[in-house]
Design an enzyme around this catalytic site. Structure first.
Site, PDB file in Angstrom:
ATOM      1  N   CYS A  63      36.462  37.898  43.001  1.00  0.00           N
ATOM      2  CA  CYS A  63      37.207  38.316  44.198  1.00  0.00           C
ATOM      3  C   CYS A  63      36.288  38.479  45.401  1.00  0.00           C
ATOM      4  O   CYS A  63      35.182  39.017  45.290  1.00  0.00           O
ATOM      5  CB  CYS A  63      37.946  39.631  43.952  1.00  0.00           C
ATOM      6  N   ARG A 119      47.305  47.856  39.884  1.00  0.00           N
ATOM      7  CA  ARG A 119      48.105  46.726  40.355  1.00  0.00           C
ATOM      8  C   ARG A 119      47.196  45.508  40.571  1.00  0.00           C
ATOM      9  O   ARG A 119      46.035  45.682  40.950  1.00  0.00           O
ATOM     10  CB  ARG A 119      48.758  47.038  41.709  1.00  0.00           C
ATOM     11  N   CYS A 148      45.350  42.602  42.499  1.00  0.00           N
ATOM     12  CA  CYS A 148      44.874  42.417  43.876  1.00  0.00           C
ATOM     13  C   CYS A 148      45.649  41.266  44.515  1.00  0.00           C
ATOM     14  O   CYS A 148      45.898  40.237  43.876  1.00  0.00           O
ATOM     15  CB  CYS A 148      43.387  42.095  43.839  1.00  0.00           C
ATOM     16  N   CYS A 177      40.916  43.307  39.984  1.00  0.00           N
ATOM     17  CA  CYS A 177      40.484  42.028  40.558  1.00  0.00           C
ATOM     18  C   CYS A 177      39.828  41.137  39.520  1.00  0.00           C
ATOM     19  O   CYS A 177      39.343  41.604  38.497  1.00  0.00           O
ATOM     20  CB  CYS A 177      39.433  42.267  41.652  1.00  0.00           C
ATOM     21  N   CYS A 214      42.783  38.009  45.246  1.00  0.00           N
ATOM     22  CA  CYS A 214      42.289  37.094  44.207  1.00  0.00           C
ATOM     23  C   CYS A 214      43.352  36.799  43.154  1.00  0.00           C
ATOM     24  O   CYS A 214      43.147  35.946  42.294  1.00  0.00           O
ATOM     25  CB  CYS A 214      41.027  37.639  43.560  1.00  0.00           C
TER      26      CYS A 214
HETATM   27 ZN   LIG Z   1      40.766  40.929  44.347  1.00  0.00          ZN
END
Ligand SMILES: [Zn+2]
Length: 363
Positions: A49, A74, A76, A45, A79
């Site tokens: 976020c 991965r 997010c 993130c 955000c």
């Molecule tokens: Zn996020």
């Protein structure tokens, strides 16, 4: 286990503490400086976020997206650390709303605009004002008035122009046309014929000041050395209007303008202004009026504030076209490096005005 950050030196410990603090405050200013990954969810993130805070023992910091992804995390979905930043997305959404307003046949409602921007009406209203400096409603009105002005010069009749601009009833148009265009549609189409502008030249510590007003408000404040040059400038700006010298009542208006020039940071200047200009110029001028006395902004900052970050030169031209010296504080716009750059009424006057404001602010 991957340890993303070196905590072996005091500097590294300090950097780690700052990252935790940025996370705690969800600080958008930290976006782009680092990302954090959450072991339990497998996502990474931005610091800003809005997701629920993760347990500290599950958090790993990475310098950038690439490092987080290399470690198997991965992006997010909330955000979007791999997409444009929140402020860029907001500026984009507002710019799209502006185009929508300018191009729509029927004036879009606040709900329509908010839906198109994928925001709640309340949130959209706040963001739009934050980015442009004006409310969506004010923007709609300015945009419509400009469209009328454009249509009037081509259309066969005033009534056609009114319908082309999307005003259903002529009555409503005449109600707002005076306030927006500063002249009635008929006189506007004839280049100001039939418009009476009163004017007078006063003296202030910056030299001569010409003040002109229509029945709706002050339409020009011009600064210079030579009263005759100022009068010629006024004639060029309103070529077809009838210019008449102000009577003794008008002296009070001049006195208040002189007072504003002497103390440009004053908040007591409440004379109504009759502001013309294109929708773009009006957005720039509204943004200028939002710069507090004692502060300055760059042309690029004004361009970003009105949601047109690439239009820096057009912003500079709009500042140069400002007919209301000091009342629309174009003297508060400087180059990005802080140097003064030009001023329609002389760079020495600009320096003087800014010095006065910083002294007033210090008091
Ligand atoms: Zn996020």
């Amino acid at each position: 286990m991957t340890v993303a950050l070196d905590t072996s030196t005091p500097e590294a410990t300090q950097a780690e503490a700052e990252r935790w603090e940025a996370l705690r405050r969800r600080d958008p200013a930290a976006d782009g400086r680092f990302v954090y990954a959450v072991r339990s969810t497998g996502v990474y993130c931005r610091p800003s976020c809005a997701a629920r805070p993760a347990r500290p023992e599950n958090v790993l910091f990475y310098a950038n997206n690439a490092e987080a992804e290399q470690a198997g995390f991965r992006p997010c979905k909330r955000c979007r650390p791999d997409g444009p930043s929140q402020s860029d997305r907001r500026a984009d959404a507002v710019a799209r709303a502006c185009r929508l307003i300018e191009q729509a046949e029927e004036t879009p409602s606040l709900e329509d605009l908010a839906t198109a921007a994928e925001m709640s009406p309340h949130h959209f209203h706040r963001i739009f004002k934050q980015v442009t400096g004006v409310t969506p409603r004010a923007y709609v009105q300015a945009s419509r008035a400009t469209r009328v002005a454009g249509a009037l010069q081509q259309a066969g009749s005033v009534t056609e122009a009114i319908y082309e601009a999307g005003y259903g009833s002529s009555g409503r148009f005449y109600e707002s046309a005076g306030a927006r265009l500063g002249m009635t549609p008929t006189s506007y189409r004839r280049g100001g014929v039939g418009e009476t502008i009163r004017f007078a030249v006063g003296v202030c510590s910056l030299g001569s000041v010409l003040v002109a007003a229509t029945g709706r408000g002050v339409c020009a404040i011009l600064l210079g050395d030579d009263p005759e040059m100022l009068l010629r400038d006024l004639q060029d700006r309103f070529p077809n209007a009838e210019l008449i010298g102000g009577d003794s009542d008008f002296e009070a208006t001049v006195a208040r303008v002189v007072g504003l020039v002497e103390a440009p940071g004053t908040t007591g200047f409440t004379l109504p202004l009759d502001i013309g200009g294109t929708a773009f110029q009006q957005r720039v001028w509204q943004a200028l009026r939002a710069i507090p006395a004692g502060r300055t902004a760059s042309y690029a900052e004004i361009a970003a504030a009105i949601g047109e970050p690439a239009a820096v030169r057009a912003v500079a031209r709009a500042c140069g076209a400002n007919p209301l010296a000091v009342a629309i504080p174009c003297h508060r716009v400087v180059r990005s490096d802080g140097s003064l750059s030009g001023y329609r009424w002389g760079v020495e006057r600009k320096r003087d005005l800014l010095n006065r404001e910083s002294k007033e602010a210090a008091q």
